[in-house]
Design a protein around this motif. Structure first.
Motif, short mmCIF file in Angstrom:
data_model
loop_
_atom_site.label_atom_id
_atom_site.label_comp_id
_atom_site.label_asym_id
_atom_site.label_seq_id
_atom_site.Cartn_x
_atom_site.Cartn_y
_atom_site.Cartn_z
N GLY A 1 0.79 -1.22 0.00
CA GLY A 1 0.00 0.00 0.00
C GLY A 1 0.82 1.27 0.00
N HIS A 2 2.11 1.15 0.22
CA HIS A 2 2.97 2.34 0.20
C HIS A 2 3.22 2.76 -1.24
N THR A 3 2.98 4.04 -1.49
CA THR A 3 3.10 4.52 -2.86
C THR A 3 4.50 5.05 -3.18
N ALA A 4 5.21 5.49 -2.15
CA ALA A 4 6.54 6.07 -2.37
C ALA A 4 7.60 5.06 -1.99
N LEU A 5 8.66 5.02 -2.79
CA LEU A 5 9.76 4.09 -2.53
C LEU A 5 11.08 4.80 -2.80
N TYR A 6 12.04 4.56 -1.93
CA TYR A 6 13.33 5.26 -2.00
C TYR A 6 14.46 4.23 -1.96
N TRP A 7 15.52 4.54 -2.66
CA TRP A 7 16.76 3.79 -2.56
C TRP A 7 17.86 4.71 -2.02
N TYR A 8 18.62 4.15 -1.08
CA TYR A 8 19.78 4.85 -0.52
C TYR A 8 20.98 3.91 -0.60
N ARG A 9 22.16 4.49 -0.55
CA ARG A 9 23.39 3.70 -0.49
C ARG A 9 24.17 4.14 0.75
N GLN A 10 24.63 3.16 1.51
CA GLN A 10 25.39 3.46 2.72
C GLN A 10 26.76 2.83 2.62
N SER A 11 27.77 3.66 2.45
CA SER A 11 29.15 3.19 2.42
C SER A 11 29.67 3.08 3.84
N LEU A 12 30.73 2.32 3.99
CA LEU A 12 31.29 2.05 5.31
C LEU A 12 31.63 3.35 6.02
N GLY A 13 31.09 3.49 7.24
CA GLY A 13 31.40 4.67 8.04
C GLY A 13 30.65 5.92 7.65
N GLN A 14 29.69 5.77 6.78
CA GLN A 14 28.91 6.92 6.31
C GLN A 14 27.42 6.72 6.58
N THR B 1 13.46 -2.83 -8.36
CA THR B 1 14.75 -3.48 -8.58
C THR B 1 15.78 -2.41 -8.92
N LEU B 2 16.87 -2.44 -8.19
CA LEU B 2 18.02 -1.58 -8.49
C LEU B 2 19.02 -2.40 -9.28
N LYS B 3 19.42 -1.89 -10.42
CA LYS B 3 20.28 -2.63 -11.33
C LYS B 3 21.60 -1.89 -11.48
N ILE B 4 22.66 -2.64 -11.36
CA ILE B 4 23.99 -2.04 -11.50
C ILE B 4 24.75 -2.82 -12.57
N GLN B 5 25.16 -2.12 -13.60
CA GLN B 5 25.92 -2.75 -14.68
C GLN B 5 27.41 -2.53 -14.46
N ARG B 6 28.20 -3.45 -14.99
CA ARG B 6 29.66 -3.32 -14.97
C ARG B 6 30.15 -2.86 -13.59
N THR B 7 29.82 -3.65 -12.60
CA THR B 7 30.12 -3.25 -11.23
C THR B 7 31.59 -2.93 -11.03
N GLU B 8 31.84 -1.99 -10.14
CA GLU B 8 33.20 -1.58 -9.77
C GLU B 8 33.37 -1.77 -8.27
N ARG B 9 34.63 -1.85 -7.84
CA ARG B 9 34.87 -2.08 -6.41
C ARG B 9 34.28 -0.95 -5.57
N GLY B 10 34.25 0.24 -6.11
CA GLY B 10 33.68 1.38 -5.40
C GLY B 10 32.17 1.30 -5.21
N ASP B 11 31.53 0.35 -5.87
CA ASP B 11 30.09 0.17 -5.68
C ASP B 11 29.79 -0.63 -4.41
N SER B 12 30.81 -1.20 -3.79
CA SER B 12 30.61 -1.98 -2.57
C SER B 12 30.03 -1.08 -1.49
N ALA B 13 28.91 -1.50 -0.95
CA ALA B 13 28.18 -0.71 0.05
C ALA B 13 26.95 -1.50 0.47
#
Lengths: 115, 115
Positions: A28-41, A76-88
């Motif tokens: 029933g929730h209409t709004a949806l958010y994605w966040y990214r949390q890196s280490l220590g942030q 669905t969050l999709k990440i192409q050609r992942t990089e090490r900096g995407d780790s989170a």
């Protein structure tokens, strides 16, 4: 009732691979958010959906990142050609409606590790 | 530039002692203010929020926060800490000009509770 769920809880992938992260919001929730949390942030905003449409994708770091919510529920969050900096840890949240008055309920997150 | 600062990365407190976590913000106008708690394996949970009115806000789990406009601060307090309060705490702000609820988080304060 059920809260926000995210799958998988952990994902390890090799550099250059494609990954998909899933979010099931509260029913029933209409709004949806994605966040990214890196280490220590703290969490960093990525994208927000109102219904099926991405109302604000200003936080997506580059065009390797893309998210969909085709039926206005699961996203669905999709990440192409992942990089090490995407780790989170990738967090999903949902709220009944959009707006500061409506509490965002967060899922437990998906920990993505790119090796 | 807009910013949210949590000056203390890590705080250790004895069980039963008082706790105060600091949060300072820099925004064009007084934003909406929030405190979230994140326990291991759990999603972020809203403790309290300030939109307007009384500058002392009561939240869940015995927490309160005080908004001080002159200091651009929104510090979180608890008179007597329980071992279950060990977690990471995030201050977040939302601009009143954002109609949909975008949040900007601080880097967090890790709270350790000792016996």
């Amino acid at each position: 009732g059920a809260g926000v769920s995210q799958t998988p809880s952990n994902k390890v992938t090799e550099k250059g691979k494609y990954v998909e992260l899933r979010c099931d919001p509260i029913s029933g929730h209409t709004a949806l958010y994605w966040y990214r949390q890196s280490l220590g942030q703290g969490p960093e905003f990525l994208i927000y959906f109102q219904g099926t449409g991405a109302a604000d994708d200003s936080g997506l770091p580059n065009d390797r990142f893309f998210a969909v919510r085709p039926e206005g529920s699961v996203s669905t969050l999709k990440i192409q050609r992942t990089e090490r900096g995407d780790s989170a840890v990738y967090l999903c949240a949902s709220s009944l409606f959009a707006g500061q008055s409506y509490e965002q309920y967060f899922g437990p997150g998906t920990r993505l590790t790119v090796t | 530039a807009q910013s949210v600062t949590q000056p203390d990365i890590h705080i250790t407190v004895s069980e039963g002692a008082s706790l105060e976590l600091r949060c300072n913000y820099s925004y064009g106008a007084t934003p909406y203010l929030f405190w979230y708690v994140q326990s291991p394996g759990q999603g972020l949970q809203l403790l309290l929020k300030y939109f307007s009115g009384d500058t002392l806000v009561q939240g869940i789990k015995g927490f309160e926060a005080e908004f001080k406009r002159s200091q651009s601060s929104f510090n979180l307090r608890k008179p007597s800490v329980h071992w279950s309060d060990a977690a990471e705490y995030f201050c977040a702000v939302g601009a009143k000009t954002d109609s949909w609820g975008k949040l900007q988080f601080g880097a967090g304060t890790q709270v350790v509770v000792t016996p």
